[in-house]
Design an enzyme around this catalytic site. Sequence first.
Site, PDB file in Angstrom:
ATOM      1  N   ASP A 153      38.913  53.310  31.490  1.00 36.16           N
ATOM      2  CA  ASP A 153      38.054  52.525  32.365  1.00 36.16           C
ATOM      3  C   ASP A 153      37.561  53.477  33.457  1.00 36.16           C
ATOM      4  OD1 ASP A 153      36.896  50.912  34.304  1.00 36.16           O
ATOM      5  OD2 ASP A 153      38.395  49.324  34.142  1.00 36.16           O
TER       6      ASP A 153
ATOM      7  N   GLU B 215      48.398  50.495  40.904  1.00 41.40           N
ATOM      8  CA  GLU B 215      47.295  49.728  40.344  1.00 41.40           C
ATOM      9  C   GLU B 215      47.897  48.403  39.888  1.00 41.40           C
ATOM     10  OE1 GLU B 215      45.795  47.761  37.959  1.00 41.40           O
ATOM     11  OE2 GLU B 215      45.091  49.275  36.524  1.00 41.40           O
TER      12      GLU B 215
ATOM     13  N   GLU C 110      49.783  38.540  36.294  1.00 43.74           N
ATOM     14  CA  GLU C 110      50.908  39.432  36.022  1.00 43.74           C
ATOM     15  C   GLU C 110      51.877  39.524  37.197  1.00 43.74           C
ATOM     16  OE1 GLU C 110      49.435  43.226  34.679  1.00 43.74           O
ATOM     17  OE2 GLU C 110      48.932  42.435  32.693  1.00 43.74           O
TER      18      GLU C 110
ATOM     19  N   HIS D  58      37.567  46.927  32.983  1.00 44.52           N
ATOM     20  CA  HIS D  58      38.415  46.256  31.986  1.00 44.52           C
ATOM     21  C   HIS D  58      38.976  44.937  32.523  1.00 44.52           C
ATOM     22  CE1 HIS D  58      41.819  47.940  34.246  1.00 44.52           C
ATOM     23  NE2 HIS D  58      42.609  47.141  33.557  1.00 44.52           N
TER      24      HIS D  58
END
Length: 571
Positions: free
Chosen positions: A142, A234, A243, A391
């Site tokens: 990405d 990240e 998540e 992404h």
Amino acid sequence: MHQYLGVDVTFLNDEQIKCSKGALNSLEIKKDDEQKKYCVIIKNGTSVIVTIVLDESFEYIQSGSNGIVISLSKQKYLSYLLRFSNQEDVISFKKLLSTIKSGGSIEDNASSQFNHRTEESSAVQYFQFYGYLSQQQNMMQDYIRTSTYQRAILDNSVDFAGKVVLDVGAGSGILSFFAAQAGARKVYAVEASSMAQHAKTLVDNNQLGNRIEVIAGKIEEIVLPEQVDVIISEPMGYMLYNERMLESFLHAKKWLKSDGKMYPTTGDLYVTPFTDEALYMEQVGKANFWYQQSFYGVDLTTLRDPALDEYFKQPIVDNFDVRICLSRPIKYTVNFLTAAEEDLHEINIPLSFQMTTTAVVHGLAFWFDVSFDGSGSQVWLSTAPTQPLTHWYQVRCLFLKPLTVNQGKVIKGHAILHSNRKQSYDVEIFLQIDGTTISAENTLDLKNPYFRYPNQPVQVPPGQYHESPTDQYWNAIPNEQTGMTSTGAILSNANQFTQNCNINNNMNAANDVDGNLLNNMATNFSAGPNHRFTMPCASSNHSDKSNSQMSNGFISFANASSGNPFLHQHN
């Protein structure tokens, strides 16, 4: 103290079986300071049902998928059957019993905050997923993501030069390498998946073992030898929060110096209403499969409504033209330097929009930006529909029943993200036309999105052209490219879209005599008698027998007899 909810207990012996059931039942396991033994305490509300003292003779065995039997040989062989509400609690409780049985302390092995908020099955799947090199490659490739991180770090090298850096969820270690490029003295790369081994291999191969130390484990459980100056990570998922890795990012602040930096520094989640009839009908159309009254002789119609509910509980992950948005977006900001993990357990975003046009509101669209607030410069990473695609794409949540709203009207409501133990959120959306009772709502499962990745450029929303698109396009082309002279005569070979592949004189531009490397059929043919060309053909039955079928699936007419080689031959 360890606690489990919704536990049923059954007393087992030769004479009687007594059972206590109820959603209010809870199980606690803690150490009795007087007896120096662990006790399992079953309560109903505040009333104690039974206390099980785990002496050195206790034994345990799993019964079925959700049950555990505890037997006490030194206490007249008393036995108890405990039934838990889910398998995750069973697995967790068994681990505690195993620790106690081996003489260990469950306080020393207390469940980390990550384990407390995460189902074990979800964690296993999560770390397995990020242990694949292919998934790391997907993120690394990405370009927007990776380049922005490197730019943010290198542009603020003053924050890294000679400093100690913590990389949370390091993956392949790419951010750790960027920190080293910026002059970091020491980088601790913490990674809980099996990718930690690959990251160490990369570190050693790049001769940075003295500056980058890979630590295998969860940030909630590992120990660092020193405090750090900068935390990099990240941690963003779909819709920023999916998540729940942002909580691990915030947890890492226990290792950050009081004047330390965090990269990224802030996260902005944007929300706006959108209209997209095609997307809405696409989801409805899927569910209509279950309208069939005779699918191989089976009536499926009773499952149509459950199917519709299931499809509309899926957030849509794709990208879209920003012109489908019906109002200026609402921004919800989290400052990672000041936020606590608990702040992300429930995220309540009040909404109020003034409609810019009359439209059908099909749902809410979400995207996010994050900032890197360095000492040298501020750098932004954006997933907005106006920016190059990443992404993360964008996310849209549909209403089951859309809302028709007139221009100028105000619609109010909320978007609430309720965290769950699947490392995700249940997304509750609600909008109501101000001053009326007309509303639309839905609750979606962010853990189970529909990945509607586009295989073509995003289409302009219908109704956006206010002049002839044909005239608009051709009027923008200079006259000398239109293929006409000033007198109106058509010029030969004036089509600017023609591709010349030089398939002339038996050879193309790649010196490919037989056409094996042929990758483009558009051509300008020469007038010479020896011109050779090929055409795709599924079977030699579709050509003259004198023509040769080549191994690449093309037909060669180099030696064709006179006549039309394109005539369909019937055998």
